[in-house]
Write a protein that holds these residues in place. Sequence first.
Motif, PDB file in Angstrom:
ATOM      1  N   ILE A 229       0.880  -1.173   0.000  1.00  0.00           N
ATOM      2  CA  ILE A 229       0.000   0.000   0.000  1.00  0.00           C
ATOM      3  C   ILE A 229       0.914   1.219   0.000  1.00  0.00           C
ATOM      4  CG2 ILE A 229      -1.835   1.251   1.190  1.00  0.00           C
ATOM      5  CD1 ILE A 229      -2.466  -1.446   2.604  1.00  0.00           C
TER       6      ILE A 229
ATOM      7  N   VAL B 163      -2.260   0.510  -4.461  1.00  0.00           N
ATOM      8  CA  VAL B 163      -1.590  -0.741  -4.118  1.00  0.00           C
ATOM      9  C   VAL B 163      -0.688  -1.124  -5.284  1.00  0.00           C
ATOM     10  CG1 VAL B 163      -1.919  -3.169  -3.494  1.00  0.00           C
ATOM     11  CG2 VAL B 163      -3.582  -1.449  -2.732  1.00  0.00           C
TER      12      VAL B 163
ATOM     13  N   ALA C 255      -7.201  -3.149  -2.943  1.00  0.00           N
ATOM     14  CA  ALA C 255      -7.398  -1.720  -3.208  1.00  0.00           C
ATOM     15  C   ALA C 255      -8.809  -1.263  -2.808  1.00  0.00           C
ATOM     16  CB  ALA C 255      -7.123  -1.418  -4.673  1.00  0.00           C
TER      17      ALA C 255
ATOM     18  N   SER D 272      -9.586   1.381   0.286  1.00  0.00           N
ATOM     19  CA  SER D 272     -10.237   2.643  -0.078  1.00  0.00           C
ATOM     20  C   SER D 272     -11.443   2.910   0.820  1.00  0.00           C
ATOM     21  CB  SER D 272     -10.649   2.644  -1.547  1.00  0.00           C
ATOM     22  OG  SER D 272     -11.756   1.811  -1.783  1.00  0.00           O
TER      23      SER D 272
ATOM     24  N   GLU E 103      -5.536   1.163  -8.262  1.00  0.00           N
ATOM     25  CA  GLU E 103      -6.068   2.331  -7.571  1.00  0.00           C
ATOM     26  C   GLU E 103      -7.499   2.034  -7.180  1.00  0.00           C
ATOM     27  OE1 GLU E 103      -6.767   7.130  -7.916  1.00  0.00           O
ATOM     28  OE2 GLU E 103      -6.063   6.041  -9.677  1.00  0.00           O
TER      29      GLU E 103
ATOM     30  N   ALA F 270     -11.896  -0.595  -8.310  1.00  0.00           N
ATOM     31  CA  ALA F 270     -10.449  -0.470  -8.509  1.00  0.00           C
ATOM     32  C   ALA F 270     -10.112  -0.757  -9.962  1.00  0.00           C
ATOM     33  CB  ALA F 270      -9.683  -1.439  -7.607  1.00  0.00           C
TER      34      ALA F 270
END
Length: 159
Positions: A32, A42, A69, A73, A107, A122
Motif C-alpha cells: 500500500i 496498491v 485496493a 479505499s 487504484e 479499482a
Amino acid sequence: MVDQLRPNPAYIEAVLADAALSPYRTWMGLGITELECDRALVVLDIEDHHLQLRGTVAGGVMASLIDTATFWSAFVRAPADAGVANVDLRVNYLEAVPKGARRLIAEGRCLRPGRRLSYAEAYVRDERGHVVAHGMSSVLTLAGKGLAIDLPKYLEENE
C-alpha cells in the motif's frame, strides 16, 4: 477523534504499519503506497510466483490487487475501532499483462461510503498505464474489529 475527510497522518501511518504485518500481503508482495479517505494505491512488483504456466500474470493476482485496493479505499472512513471486510468481488479481466512486465498498480476508490455498507471500485494498470483489469466490491463495516493499533494511546497523543 479522527477527521473522517482528512485523517490524521499519524493514524494513517499506524494503520499502514499494522497492515504491513499481513502474512498474505507480504507473501503476495502487495504494497500500500498511498492511503487516504476514499482512495488507496496498491503496487505489486511481478515475480515468478505471480505467473501462470504460459508466463502471464494469473487472474487471481489481479483479483487480489482489486480486493486489496477496494478494501483499503473504504477502510479509512470506518470508525477507529471498526474493521471492514469485502463481502463480494466482481472482476473484469480486460487485457493480458504482457510478458516481461515488472509492476502492476491498483487504484481503489470508495464510490459510496456508508455507515454499514460501502461500494468501491479499482482499476489495475500495468507499467505502461494500460488498464488490464477493473473490479468492484461491497465492503461491510464490522464494529469492534479494528486493527491492532493502540487506539487510546493514539487518540491521547493526536487530539
